[in-house]
Every structure is written in structure tokens, then in C-alpha cells.
Write an enzyme that holds these catalytic residues in place. Sequence first.
Site, short mmCIF file in Angstrom:
data_model
loop_
_atom_site.label_atom_id
_atom_site.label_comp_id
_atom_site.label_asym_id
_atom_site.label_seq_id
_atom_site.Cartn_x
_atom_site.Cartn_y
_atom_site.Cartn_z
N LYS A 146 -12.48 41.01 57.68
CA LYS A 146 -11.15 41.13 58.29
C LYS A 146 -11.22 42.21 59.35
CE LYS A 146 -7.05 39.21 57.51
NZ LYS A 146 -6.76 37.91 56.89
P1 NAD Z 1 2.91 36.34 61.87
O1 NAD Z 1 2.65 37.51 62.74
O2 NAD Z 1 2.89 35.00 62.49
O3 NAD Z 1 4.33 36.52 61.12
C1 NAD Z 1 4.62 37.65 60.35
C2 NAD Z 1 6.08 37.57 59.96
O4 NAD Z 1 6.37 38.62 59.04
C3 NAD Z 1 7.06 37.75 61.13
O5 NAD Z 1 8.13 36.85 60.99
C4 NAD Z 1 7.56 39.18 60.95
O6 NAD Z 1 8.85 39.39 61.50
C5 NAD Z 1 7.56 39.28 59.44
N1 NAD Z 1 7.54 40.65 58.95
C6 NAD Z 1 6.75 41.68 59.33
N2 NAD Z 1 7.06 42.79 58.65
C7 NAD Z 1 8.08 42.46 57.83
C8 NAD Z 1 8.82 43.19 56.87
N3 NAD Z 1 8.58 44.47 56.65
N4 NAD Z 1 9.78 42.53 56.18
C9 NAD Z 1 10.04 41.23 56.41
N5 NAD Z 1 9.35 40.49 57.30
C10 NAD Z 1 8.39 41.11 58.01
O7 NAD Z 1 1.84 36.44 60.68
P2 NAD Z 1 1.27 35.26 59.79
O8 NAD Z 1 0.02 34.76 60.41
O9 NAD Z 1 2.35 34.31 59.45
O10 NAD Z 1 0.82 36.06 58.48
C11 NAD Z 1 1.75 36.39 57.45
C12 NAD Z 1 0.97 36.71 56.18
O11 NAD Z 1 0.17 35.58 55.82
C13 NAD Z 1 0.00 37.89 56.28
O12 NAD Z 1 -0.09 38.52 55.03
C14 NAD Z 1 -1.32 37.20 56.58
O13 NAD Z 1 -2.44 37.99 56.24
C15 NAD Z 1 -1.19 35.98 55.70
N6 NAD Z 1 -2.05 34.86 56.07
C16 NAD Z 1 -2.02 34.32 57.32
C17 NAD Z 1 -2.85 33.25 57.61
C18 NAD Z 1 -2.82 32.55 58.94
O14 NAD Z 1 -3.46 31.52 59.08
N7 NAD Z 1 -2.08 33.04 59.93
C19 NAD Z 1 -3.73 32.75 56.62
C20 NAD Z 1 -3.72 33.31 55.36
C21 NAD Z 1 -2.87 34.37 55.09
#
Ligand code: NAD
Length: 460
Positions: A146
Site C-alpha cells: 500500500k
Molecule cells: P473515495 O475517495 O472514492 O471515497 C471516500 C469517501 O469517504 C468520500 O465520499 C468521502 O467524503 C468519505 N469520507 C472521508 N472521510 C470521511 C469521514 N470522516 N466520515 C464520513 N465519510 C468520510 O475512496 P474509496 O476508493 O471509495 O475508498 C473507500 C474505502 O474503501 C477505503 O477504506 C479504501 O481503502 C477501501 N477500498 C477501496 C477500494 C477501491 O477499489 N477503491 C478497494 C478496496 C477497499
Amino acid sequence: MLPVIERQPEVAPRNKKEGGTAVPSGNNGGHVGQPHSGVAERPKSSLYQNVGVQFNRAADVMNLDPDVRRILGATKNEIVVNFPVKMANGHVEMFTGYRVQHNDALGPFKGGLRFHPDVDLDEVRALAAWMTWKCAIAGIPFGGAKGGIQFDPAKYSEAELERITRRFAFALGENIGPEYDIPAPDVNTNAQIMAWILDTYASTVPSHERQRNIHVVTGKPVEAGGSVGRDKATGQGVVFTIQEWTHDHKIDVAGLTFSVQGFGNVGSWTARLLTQLGAKLVAVEDVTGGVRNENGIDPDDLLRFARVHGGVMKYPRGDFVDHIMFMKTPVDVFIPAAMENQITAESAQWLQVRLVAEGANGPTNPEGDAVLQRRGIDLIPDILCNAGGVIVSYYEWLQNKRSEFWELEEVDRKLHKRIKAAYGRVRDTAAELGVDWRTAAYVIALSRLETVYKERGIFP
Ligand code: NAD
């Protein structure tokens, strides 16, 4: 192993395959395999300590080989780069970026890049270790890594963001590579960022190798070599696991109510796909605030609104809710899809749900886990629930290597088969060993890694 930090020169040396170890950061450095004592609430939840608690519990349950425990209890390489970027105002700003490579026993390192002010070595270590377990559970030939940059991308113009991204990719040098370590999108990074990294990486290798490097990142735009279905893959995987859970409990998905924390890639896709199956979205929270409507929220409409207004706050077809009200909203399924440590000993008491499906990485800390278990709330752990993203990243990587282009139907079918099988393994292992699902998922991952280490042995 010595608790020393490996600080890379700005342009990292080529062919670096060994080295980085641990760094003292108020926790166990790069080692998670230390004895733990209970799960009393700690003042600040170090994410890497959370991994240690989870890891040790599973290692104890399965009686993990002590040598393998020592190996998996440490990260393999830790790369920290400080690099300058010229800003629009003509001045230079310094940035700090990280890449932690936890383990590559099962294949090349794989894991996302995050742009966020909270990114630090502790967080990146934890996220890297979770990638190792996730790939092992999904049965894909990748290790765990990561990375990220510690900054708030919202404060920079697109041109600055491009320069920051490219300079970071350049600073990482051959610490990433298509057969060595393959980044992907995570929080605040997307297909465009991946395209810039690909272009930067390809521009720094000899010209005759350029076309062979397209799989240095996954989650690219489809036109730049990405896979159809990758954008929605994590959300799709979350939905497939929820469908398995409803099937096991003889519940109709169409009758489900759910709430989502985070409305980015994972949260919005999960909400849209689950709503398409007839489930009702009742509450959403993002970084701007929360919104609730007992009659249901249309996620496509909310997404259009959020794109224009920068978040879900002030969405007119719902009521504003604060964080506690959001967490207390009664629904069948709560899907954390934002940041870590959201479900703690305190907030786990607020939830009025039957299932927590962890779209985010590390949303529940060990104290939160204990409360959920005590309250009989089911949990699909992150390293299973959100594995759809890395599974389809693997499919993208395979397509690039073979110069193939798969149809969406093929990507979805393969994802469904793979994540359904992983779900079944976790469910059956939990029942067999009489443990919670997170521990069961860890046992599956650690068993696979233990077997590989026993077969291959330790060099020399
Ligand atoms: P993203 O940047 O697209 O979206 C993140 C979202 O979380 C946004 O809507 C933001 O406003 C919200 N957010 C941030 N801080 C916040 C808080 N304190 N309270 C409430 N909402 C909050 O990110 P993503 O890619 O959707 O990733 C989200 C989670 O999923 C992370 O933990 C990431 O590691 C995990 N994840 C992502 C992927 C992927 O393919 N993108 C894969 C596996 C896991």
C-alpha cells in the site's frame, strides 16, 4: 530486525528488492507479531496495532508456525520519499510519500495509493498487511502493499495534482513495476491518477520496453488499458457478499434497508448496485455530513447532487443528520465505505443493524469487533467484503499481459464465482473453528501463506 527507517533517495535505486524494515512510530514498528493483551479501549487506535491484534488472535487459533509468524509479523520493505513539486504560484512545496511492501510470498506486491492528510507509515503498514491477507483469501497470485502521499488533494489544482502524482511515481522509481509491485486507486485517487503513473513510469524505462509496462498499475481508464468493470468492482464485490449473506439467512435482498458511510467509489457503487436489486438506501454520510430519508434515497440522484455540490450535505430530498444520528439509524445492513476506526467500543453500541459489510479497510477496531460480537451483529470482514477491487485488478493485469480485452459479462461472472467461493470458505471455517468471521478469514490467509513458506523454505 532493527527498528530503522529506510529513507530512499529521491530517485530510488533500480532493482531494489530487499531491505526496508521497521520504524519506531509509537507502536511496534514494522512488526505485528507481538503478544497482545485483551481488547480494552486504547486512547488512539493505531491501525497497525489493530492488525497485530487480529493477526495474533488468528495465529493463536490455528497455531501458526512460529517462524512463519515472525516473517508475516513484519513488513518486507518500507519506502519513504520526500520530493519537491513546483506549484502554480511558482514556489516549490515538499511532499512525503510512502510505499510499504508487506509480503510477496504469493506473487508481486499489490495495493492501492491513497492521497490524504492522515497518510502515515502506521496507516500504510496496516493497509499493506490487509492486502496480503486479502489476496490470499481471494486466491489470487499477489502479495500485499500500500502507499500514498500525506496531503489534501482538494487544496490543489488539477495541474498541480498531476505534477505531484508524476513526481511521486518518479521518486518511487523501480520500487514499483508490472511484475514487482502494482499500485491501484484508493481514497482520493482514481483512474486518471493511475494513467499519469503509467505514463510517468513508461517514460522512464527504455523505449523498447514501454509497451510491455502497461500493467504497472491497475484501475486505469479503459481506453488506457483498464478493464471494464474495475470501476465498480469493489462495490460489486460488496454486493455479491451481501447477497450470499441474505441467501444464507433466507432473506430477500429486495426487502433490505441499508446505510452507507462514504459516497466515493466504493460507497456509491455499492449503494447503486444494491438499490438496483430492490434494497432501500436510508442514510448516507460522507466527509461533508449526513443525510437520511426513511422512504429511500435514490443513489443516482444523490451522486449527481454530490458531484455538483462536493458532497451529500444539503441534499434536498432527505433530512440532515449528524454523525451519531447517522450511526443510530435502524437499517438491516450498515456499509462503512469511508475511513478506518469508525466502529469502536462506543459507536458499535449505536448501531441498530443485523449486518455490517465492511466496504472500507479497517473500519472496525478490535474493541468495536468485540461489541458487535457480543451484540450478535453479523460482520463480513473487509479482507473478504471489499476484495472485489483487487480481484478485478488481477483480471485487468492478466488482460494487459495477454493483450486481451474481456467483456463486462465475463469480468462480472469471474468476480462473482471467485468472491462467492471465498465467502463460502470464510463462513465454513468460522463454523468449523467456532470463531468470528474476521478470525476465520485470517486463518484461511495465514494457512495459505504458511503452506507456501513450508514448501519453498527460507533462503539460504
Ligand atoms: P473515495 O475517495 O472514492 O471515497 C471516500 C469517501 O469517504 C468520500 O465520499 C468521502 O467524503 C468519505 N469520507 C472521508 N472521510 C470521511 C469521514 N470522516 N466520515 C464520513 N465519510 C468520510 O475512496 P474509496 O476508493 O471509495 O475508498 C473507500 C474505502 O474503501 C477505503 O477504506 C479504501 O481503502 C477501501 N477500498 C477501496 C477500494 C477501491 O477499489 N477503491 C478497494 C478496496 C477497499
